[in-house]
Design a protein around this motif. Structure first.
Motif, PDB file in Angstrom:
ATOM      1  N   LYS A 176       0.805  -1.221   0.000  1.00 50.57           N
ATOM      2  CA  LYS A 176       0.000   0.000   0.000  1.00 50.57           C
ATOM      3  C   LYS A 176       0.839   1.272   0.000  1.00 50.57           C
ATOM      4  CE  LYS A 176      -4.565  -0.758   1.653  1.00 50.57           C
ATOM      5  NZ  LYS A 176      -5.365  -1.228   2.774  1.00 50.57           N
ATOM      6  N   PHE A 177       1.984   1.225   0.660  1.00 49.37           N
ATOM      7  CA  PHE A 177       2.674   2.485   0.924  1.00 49.37           C
ATOM      8  C   PHE A 177       4.045   2.658   0.271  1.00 49.37           C
ATOM      9  CE2 PHE A 177      -0.118   1.811   4.660  1.00 49.37           C
ATOM     10  CZ  PHE A 177      -0.865   2.979   4.594  1.00 49.37           C
ATOM     11  N   SER A 178       4.628   1.581  -0.247  1.00 50.57           N
ATOM     12  CA  SER A 178       6.038   1.733  -0.637  1.00 50.57           C
ATOM     13  C   SER A 178       6.227   2.679  -1.835  1.00 50.57           C
ATOM     14  CB  SER A 178       6.720   0.398  -0.861  1.00 50.57           C
ATOM     15  OG  SER A 178       6.015  -0.318  -1.803  1.00 50.57           O
ATOM     16  N   TRP A 179       5.153   2.999  -2.585  1.00 50.25           N
ATOM     17  CA  TRP A 179       5.281   3.974  -3.683  1.00 50.25           C
ATOM     18  C   TRP A 179       5.737   5.331  -3.129  1.00 50.25           C
ATOM     19  CZ3 TRP A 179       2.460   8.473  -3.590  1.00 50.25           C
ATOM     20  CH2 TRP A 179       1.384   8.503  -2.697  1.00 50.25           C
ATOM     21  N   ILE A 180       5.501   5.549  -1.829  1.00 48.98           N
ATOM     22  CA  ILE A 180       5.850   6.851  -1.230  1.00 48.98           C
ATOM     23  C   ILE A 180       7.377   7.053  -1.225  1.00 48.98           C
ATOM     24  CG2 ILE A 180       5.669   8.231   0.922  1.00 48.98           C
ATOM     25  CD1 ILE A 180       2.930   6.888   1.330  1.00 48.98           C
ATOM     26  N   GLN A 181       8.107   5.957  -1.373  1.00 52.87           N
ATOM     27  CA  GLN A 181       9.573   6.097  -1.465  1.00 52.87           C
ATOM     28  C   GLN A 181      10.000   6.893  -2.694  1.00 52.87           C
ATOM     29  OE1 GLN A 181      11.619   2.255  -1.059  1.00 52.87           O
ATOM     30  NE2 GLN A 181       9.799   1.589   0.044  1.00 52.87           N
ATOM     31  N   ASN A 182       9.119   6.959  -3.680  1.00 54.41           N
ATOM     32  CA  ASN A 182       9.490   7.655  -4.925  1.00 54.41           C
ATOM     33  C   ASN A 182       9.043   9.105  -4.963  1.00 54.41           C
ATOM     34  OD1 ASN A 182      10.492   5.216  -5.866  1.00 54.41           O
ATOM     35  ND2 ASN A 182       8.415   4.576  -6.431  1.00 54.41           N
ATOM     36  N   VAL A 183       8.415   9.568  -3.887  1.00 54.22           N
ATOM     37  CA  VAL A 183       7.968  10.971  -3.846  1.00 54.22           C
ATOM     38  C   VAL A 183       8.513  11.617  -2.578  1.00 54.22           C
ATOM     39  CG1 VAL A 183       5.880  10.472  -5.181  1.00 54.22           C
ATOM     40  CG2 VAL A 183       5.794  10.392  -2.677  1.00 54.22           C
ATOM     41  N   TYR A 184       8.100  12.858  -2.325  1.00 53.33           N
ATOM     42  CA  TYR A 184       8.571  13.540  -1.116  1.00 53.33           C
ATOM     43  C   TYR A 184       7.493  13.468  -0.048  1.00 53.33           C
ATOM     44  CZ  TYR A 184      12.323  15.086  -4.096  1.00 53.33           C
ATOM     45  OH  TYR A 184      13.396  15.093  -4.934  1.00 53.33           O
ATOM     46  N   SER A 185       7.933  13.217   1.178  1.00 51.15           N
ATOM     47  CA  SER A 185       6.946  13.107   2.266  1.00 51.15           C
ATOM     48  C   SER A 185       7.568  13.574   3.572  1.00 51.15           C
ATOM     49  CB  SER A 185       6.441  11.666   2.394  1.00 51.15           C
ATOM     50  OG  SER A 185       7.497  10.803   2.745  1.00 51.15           O
ATOM     51  N   TRP A 186       6.713  13.691   4.559  1.00 52.48           N
ATOM     52  CA  TRP A 186       7.145  14.147   5.889  1.00 52.48           C
ATOM     53  C   TRP A 186       6.416  13.311   6.930  1.00 52.48           C
ATOM     54  CZ3 TRP A 186       4.497  16.563  10.058  1.00 52.48           C
ATOM     55  CH2 TRP A 186       5.318  17.170  11.013  1.00 52.48           C
TER      56      TRP A 186
END
Ligand SMILES: Cc1cc2nc3c(=O)[nH]c(=O)nc-3n(C[C@H](O)[C@H](O)[C@H](O)COP(=O)(O)OP(=O)(O)OC[C@H]3O[C@@H](n4cnc5c(N)ncnc54)[C@H](O)[C@@H]3O)c2cc1C
Length: 627
Positions: A451-461
């Motif tokens: 569900k979440f590992s795509w977030i590794q390719n964008v910017y997040s906090w």
């Protein structure tokens, strides 16, 4: 890349600001090569200055034997060997520290490295760590010179003065804040210029450097602004008052991690101090008649050594290693020891009172600008980030594993500015879901990965709400008589309803900070997706957050309390206030395990304090220190 959003707001070009980098990709690349070579040379020098590995002769004698070269053990061995006519043997299961471990951002990469991490795991549970593989929480622990201070996130906090007054109230004479304050000052050299002036609270001559990481992402500035908007002061949380917002203070010197090994042992040439590395202590030896600890048995390179202590054995193997070794040596719950066929020397509640700080790990906010520290940006040698660390000890690689901001708050009394906080909000220059290594470090399961590992390719906090004074208690017991078999650990997190209640409030408070004007200006968007198990609850209901909390339950690695300090009248105490094992002669315990109650902060600095105080108590008792 456009420099403005459609609404006219300026857009960050990179972590350094609105404009493009002022070095070219080729220049960065050349500097990375030069800086890399310099780094290798600096590591060689570090190894030359490290304590040599000395294997003592079988059946030899020392005045003091210290087990474990972690935060406490390295400090104690160093302080005791200041007395020239005292001989000290320090025994460590792991290898020497390397400079690579001291690159602050690499903290995330040290867990799970078998040669330097004990890699403990808790027993499976349906009540916590449900989003982890096998429902087990991973518990890393340093197995290296410097112990867990070589693996930790370097966050330097003392806790609240009331924490120590409470220890004294429990019958631990000599541990009130007024008694330990001087040791906090003695151990540190605060390098933050404005705090050096605060002579009342801060130390400037100690071996442990404390500094702000040289780099700050735009997000941490916004977080502090958000705190001000909510009416919180910016504080030196290691100064007079703890409640408020702050950049983190780190055990760091000129952009490198400061371990206990580096602070107290590297560069010290002492004929009376021997350090044996890669040496696994199997048990403490006793004279059973007199109940006196007389030495230790350890194994190095498949050879067994018995070494004797003329004066004392000091056990500093940490909150898991120390109770394990005590039990293996016959000190522990009698029934349990008998079941394993271990001769009981003393019946004691070793392994109980296991405490830890936990946080909720799932709060993820997405960003449209390159404002988080990501592995793909850091490793891109065409960007200057790696270059800036290797050439100047600056840039995002100097952040403490990506941790940046801290707030201490009281969620039950949010207006309170001068009390004991019960919640910490710890910010990351990324989110748990944005850092690939963290999926492995915490052992997140397949559903969360999917569900979440795509977030590794964008910017997040991300922000971790961490409970400071948990009421739940766990325990640990032996599985086997073999020291190489990890003990059975029952974390028992969230078993007290109050812990759930406080953490849910902490989650809401974290979201409140993220909703401030200062944070919203950064374009933060809450990523409100959850695991299927929690989808059935209405968003933001207590049950929704409780479900999430029990899923992404993060240890913040502060295991403590398993050889509890207390007066002899306390039947649950293992050591007395001089840290002597009750009922035994010649044996003390000094490390995270002696904390009767966990302090409201990260414990590394408090454990240095415990070690400094213990060293003086031992010196005084043997006539080497006259006040
Ligand atoms: C990943 C991680 C992140 C953390 N982050 C922070 C942070 O940011 N700030 C903070 O304040 N705290 C942090 N902590 C916690 C803090 O670092 C520890 O609480 C502290 O270092 C513990 O000190 P200690 O002396 O009790 O034990 P340790 O430092 O763990 O030392 C115990 C030593 O004993 C050795 N040992 C154990 N058994 C044996 C044996 N049988 N024979 C020989 N040697 C043995 C071990 O190898 C180890 O070197 C973190 C911890 C971890 C693991």
């Amino acid at each position: 890349q456009q420099s403005r959003f459609s609404n006219g707001q300026r857009r960050y070009a990179n972590l350094y600001g609105y404009t493009n980098f002022n070095t070219t990709g080729t220049e960065n690349l050349i500097d990375v090569v030069i800086g890399g070579l310099n780094f290798l040379r600096a590591n060689e020098q570090f190894q030359e200055n490290a304590q040599p590995d000395v294997t003592p002769k079988h059946r030899s004698k020392y005045d003091f034997i210290v087990i474990g070269a972690g935060t406490a053990g390295a400090t104690i061995a160093s302080r005791l060997s200041e007395i020239e006519d005292v001989s000290v043997l320090l025994i460590e299961a792991g290898p020497e520290e390397t400079l690579l471990m001291d690159v602050p951002i690499l903290a995330n990469f040290l867990q799970g490295v078998e040669s330097i991490d004990w890699m403990y795991e808790t027993e499976p549970s349906e009540k916590y760590c449900r989003g982890m593989k096998g429902h087990k929480c991973k518990w890393p622990r340093g197995k290296v010179m410097g112990g867990s201070s070589a693996l930790n996130y370097m966050i330097a906090t003392r806790g609240n003065w009331r924490d120590y007054d409470r220890w004294a109230e429990l019958g631990n004479d000599g541990w009130a804040f007024k008694d330990v304050m001087d040791y906090f000052k003695k151990l540190e050299n605060v390098e933050i210029p404005e705090l050096r002036k605060d002579e009342k609270h801060r130390g400037t001559n100690g071996p442990v450097s404390v500094d702000n990481p040289p780099f700050r992402s735009p997000m941490v500035d916004a977080f502090l602004e958000g705190g001000k908007e909510l009416g919180y002061p910016l504080v030196d949380y290691n100064g007079e008052k703890q409640i408020g917002f702050s950049y983190i203070q780190s055990t760091m010197h000129r952009g490198y991690r400061m371990t206990s090994n580096r602070a107290y042992l590297v560069g010290k040439k002492r004929r009376n101090l021997h350090v044996t590395k890669m040496s696994m202590v199997h048990r403490i030896l006793f004279d059973k008649q007199t109940k006196r600890a007389i030495g230790v048995l350890f194994v190095k390179n498949n050879r067994m050594y018995k070494i004797y202590a003329d004066k004392e054995v000091i056990l500093s193997a940490g909150a898991i290693g120390s109770p394990q070794l005590l039990m293996l040596s016959g000190i522990g719950p009698a029934e349990h020891l008998r079941e394993l066929g271990i001769d009981v020397i003393r019946d004691a509640r070793v392994g109980d009172n296991l405490m830890d700080h936990i946080a909720y790990g799932g709060l993820t906010f997405l960003l449209d600008q390159p404002m988080s520290i990501t592995t793909f940006d850091l490793l891109n040698v065409l960007k200057p980030y790696l270059r800036d660390f290797l050439m100047d000890r600056k840039g995002p690689a100097t952040t403490s594993g990506g941790c940046e901001g801290i707030a201490f708050v009281d969620v039950d009394d949010p207006k309170n500015r001068d009390g004991s906080p019960n919640m910490e909000l710890l910010t990351l220059a990324n989110s748990i879901h944005g850092i690939g290594m963290l999926y492995d470090n915490f052992g997140l399961d397949q559903e969360i990965r999917d569900k979440f590992s795509w977030i590794q390719n964008v910017y997040s906090w991300g922000v971790f709400p961490m409970i400071l004074r948990p009421k739940s208690r766990g325990w640990l017991r032996l599985r086997s008589k073999d020291v190489n078999v990890h003990p059975k650990i029952v974390a028992n997190y969230l078993s007290h309803p109050d812990d759930v209640r406080v953490l849910v409030k902490g989650i809401r408070m974290a979201i409140q900070v993220a909703n401030t004007e200062a944070m919203r200006k950064m374009g933060l968007r809450f990523y409100n997706r959850t695991v299927s198990e929690c989808e059935k609850y209405p968003f933001d209901s207590d049950s929704y957050w409780e479900c999430n909390l029990r899923t992404e339950t993060l240890t913040i690695y502060h295991y403590s309390g398993t050889c509890k300090m207390g007066p002899e009248s306390d039947s649950t105490a293992v050591v007395d206030p001089t840290l002597k094992v009750i009922g035994i002669k010649g044996l003390r315990v000094a490390d995270a395990s002696i904390m009767p109650e966990i302090i409201s902060a990260h414990p590394n600095i408090p454990i240095f304090m415990i070690a400094e105080k213990l060293s003086d108590m031992v010196k005084r008792e043997w006539g080497y220190l006259n006040d």
